[in-house]
Enzyme design. Structure first.
Site, PDB file in Angstrom:
ATOM      1  N   LYS A 275       0.862  -1.190   0.000  1.00  0.00           N
ATOM      2  CA  LYS A 275       0.000   0.000   0.000  1.00  0.00           C
ATOM      3  C   LYS A 275       0.900   1.243   0.000  1.00  0.00           C
ATOM      4  O   LYS A 275       1.970   1.241   0.636  1.00  0.00           O
ATOM      5  CB  LYS A 275      -0.874  -0.043   1.266  1.00  0.00           C
ATOM      6  CG  LYS A 275      -1.938   1.026   1.346  1.00  0.00           C
ATOM      7  CD  LYS A 275      -2.833   0.786   2.569  1.00  0.00           C
ATOM      8  CE  LYS A 275      -3.909   1.835   2.747  1.00  0.00           C
ATOM      9  NZ  LYS A 275      -4.794   1.568   3.884  1.00  0.00           N
TER      10      LYS A 275
ATOM     11  N   SER B 218      -9.624   1.611   3.013  1.00  0.00           N
ATOM     12  CA  SER B 218      -8.780   2.368   2.123  1.00  0.00           C
ATOM     13  C   SER B 218      -7.741   1.550   1.367  1.00  0.00           C
ATOM     14  O   SER B 218      -7.144   2.059   0.420  1.00  0.00           O
ATOM     15  CB  SER B 218      -8.049   3.449   2.923  1.00  0.00           C
ATOM     16  OG  SER B 218      -7.207   2.854   3.899  1.00  0.00           O
TER      17      SER B 218
ATOM     18  N   SER C   1      -9.784  -0.860   7.106  1.00  0.00           N
ATOM     19  CA  SER C   1      -9.228  -0.687   5.759  1.00  0.00           C
ATOM     20  C   SER C   1      -8.519  -1.879   5.145  1.00  0.00           C
ATOM     21  O   SER C   1      -8.154  -1.826   3.973  1.00  0.00           O
ATOM     22  CB  SER C   1      -8.294   0.518   5.733  1.00  0.00           C
ATOM     23  OG  SER C   1      -9.047   1.683   5.642  1.00  0.00           O
TER      24      SER C   1
HETATM   25  N1  GLN Z   1     -13.218   3.945   6.675  1.00  0.00           N
HETATM   26  C1  GLN Z   1     -12.504   4.268   7.861  1.00  0.00           C
HETATM   27  C2  GLN Z   1     -12.066   5.710   7.833  1.00  0.00           C
HETATM   28  O1  GLN Z   1     -12.328   6.327   6.875  1.00  0.00           O
HETATM   29  C3  GLN Z   1     -11.339   3.341   8.042  1.00  0.00           C
HETATM   30  C4  GLN Z   1     -10.113   3.741   7.326  1.00  0.00           C
HETATM   31  C5  GLN Z   1      -8.922   2.888   7.648  1.00  0.00           C
HETATM   32  O2  GLN Z   1      -9.026   1.845   8.275  1.00  0.00           O
HETATM   33  N2  GLN Z   1      -7.761   3.394   7.261  1.00  0.00           N
HETATM   34  O3  GLN Z   1     -11.489   6.225   8.718  1.00  0.00           O
END
Ligand code: GLN
Length: 483
Positions: A75, A150, A174
């Site tokens: 990532k 994400s 994410s």
């Molecule tokens: N959807 C969650 C957020 O927007 C989780 C994001 C993540 O785990 N990086 O914060």
């Protein structure tokens, strides 16, 4: 679920294929298919060829573990020495770190071969990967849908056979949610089980790196390689696990089903998870019904804590020390304001402002302090629950993958869709998202298996049982490298 890593590793060890040949196969597949999915945002083919050659030399000497010569993707919020690392944000375009994340160092030391960096929501803030400055990755199971986020690019790369495995990060879901949307396995280890040194921080008390892979056994092999104490990350801890020890034996395993996870869940998903539970029961597991009254409060607490920490962590992007600087400015204040206004996308700006607000003198007690109290309660409730069972079964997301653009039109609903994943981060628990079928639209459905802190092995082992069950493991072929 296919055990891709063991299969490829067997081929590499027996000399059926060399690491260089395997890397070329993946490079060709990425060149051919990445335009379709936008999974990779930066390819590192020259480095890959070099590492593959080194891996071949090790393999020829009979050295190397299961990841020696294995291609993979990272990532784009995981720092790679000399290789652009942008968090898919304009503010970090052109940023080349002078050091690598510990996970990258560890994988390189195993002889794994980095193919490139994957697409993601800007600074990991989002649930669809659509806030990326490179445009959204597309779901290989249905390209009119999002990958989730994400770590959407990592999930897409694995689902489209453009990498045998990838690393993602999970602050509030994410790794697990994109794995679920794309029909692959995503494992979020216990907070501290994997070093976060070199992971660009979103919310430091929640962030965790973990693998996305085609199967539970693959995820376990990768976890085994990246886990453990790191002197460079004070929150990291030593953990015991041997990926080869996964038994999948669920006899006597106590599986908790927490009422609040299923209260409003759509019947199709609830039925699927029930069906899985019956399968475990048949194999000797016991199902225990439990309650967690504070569970629904975890979501607002998460968004307060995550935004508060983000507002502090992202303070460093000021146009002076990192990445891009705005062109015209008359003094330092204007330089910072303009750089941040131009460099950060709207979602990131919103969260920085929310986070600053909840930490400000007049509102700290009402929001931040209260959220921390809720966090403590959620942790206590999980402690009580794990006094009564070994693992929990839970949904990953209330729906399967959204259509592209849906999240922008339904902002609150999208935040709310994190309700099943964030409690795990609030409490620092390990949790795996495993595919368990398809919905009426033909899109993948996943479920979580959650464990107590440092019960990572128990979680992986429980999930491994499902992997061995043919009925739940229909595989999709999506192009990429033919295996
Ligand atoms: N959807 C969650 C957020 O927007 C989780 C994001 C993540 O785990 N990086 O914060």
């Amino acid at each position: 679920m296919k055990a891709v890593i063991s299969k490829l590793s067997g081929m590499l060890k027996s000399g059926k294929i060399s690491s260089s040949e395997l890397a070329e196969k993946y490079i060709d597949a990425v060149k051919r298919d990445n335009a379709k999915y936008n999974a990779y945002v930066n390819e590192t083919f020259d480095e890959a060829r070099k590492s593959a050659k080194e891996a071949d030399a090790r393999l020829a000497r009979g050295e190397g573990g299961p990841l020696c010569g294995m291609p993979y993707a990272l990532k784009d919020n995981i720092c790679t020495d000399g290789i652009e690392t942008t968090c898919c944000s304009n503010i970090l375009r052109g940023f080349r770190p002078y050091y690598s994340a510990t996970v990258h160092e560890k994988l390189s030391a195993c002889g794994a071969v980095l193919l490139g960096k994957t697409n993601m929501d800007e600074f990991a803030m989002g649930s669809t990967s659509e806030t990326s400055c490179y445009g959204a990755p597309l779901n290989p199971r249905d390209s009119s849908r999002v990958t989730g986020g994400s770590s959407g690019g990592s999930a897409a790369a694995v689902a489209a056979n453009l990498a045998p495995f990838a690393l993602g990060s999970d602050t509030g879901g994410s790794i697990r949610q994109p794995a679920c949307f794309c029909g692959v396995v995503g494992f979020k280890p216990t907070y501290g089980a994997v070093s976060r040194y070199g992971l660009i921080a979103y919310a430091s008390s929640l962030d965790q790196i973990g693998p996305l892979a085609s199967s539970v056994s693959d995820a376990a092999i990768v976890y085994d390689a990246i886990k453990g104490k790191d002197p460079k990350d004070m929150s990291s801890e030593e953990v015991s696990l041997s990926a080869t020890s996964l038994s999948g034996d669920v006899k006597g395993l106590k599986i908790g089903m927490v009422k609040e996870y299923f209260d409003c869940l759509n019947p199709e998903m609830a039925a699927r998870i029930e069906e899985v539970a019956r399968l475990y029961e048949k194999a000797g597991a016991k199902i225990v019904s439990l309650g967690m009254p504070t569970l629904s409060r975890a979501l607002p607490a998460y968004y307060i804590i995550a935004c508060a920490e983000a507002s502090s962590n992202l303070g460093r992007y000021d146009g002076i020390r990192y990445g891009v600087r705005c062109k015209n400015y008359s003094d330092a204040d204007e330089l910072m304001t303009r750089t941040r206004s131009e460099g950060f996308g709207k979602e990131v700006q919103k969260r920085i402002m929310l986070g600053t607000y909840v930490l400000s003198a007049g509102y700290y007690d009402a929001y931040y302090k209260k959220a921390c109290a809720v966090r403590a309660r959620v942790r206590e409730e999980f402690d009580a629950v794990f006094g009564a069972c070994d693992v929990l079964f839970a949904p990953v997301s209330p729906t399967s993958a959204f259509e592209l653009g849906y999240a922008q039109r339904n902002v609150i609903e999208t935040y709310q869709s994190d309700l099943y994943t964030v409690p795990v981060n609030i409490a620092g628990l390990p949790s795996i998202s495993v595919p368990c079928g398809k919905d009426k639209k033909g899109l993948p459905i996943g479920m979580q298996i959650i464990g107590d802190r440092f019960a990572d092995e128990k979680v992986l082992s429980a999930a491994y049982f499902l992997e061995q069950n043919e009925a739940f493991c229909e595989d999709d072929e999506e192009g990429g490298v033919a295996l």
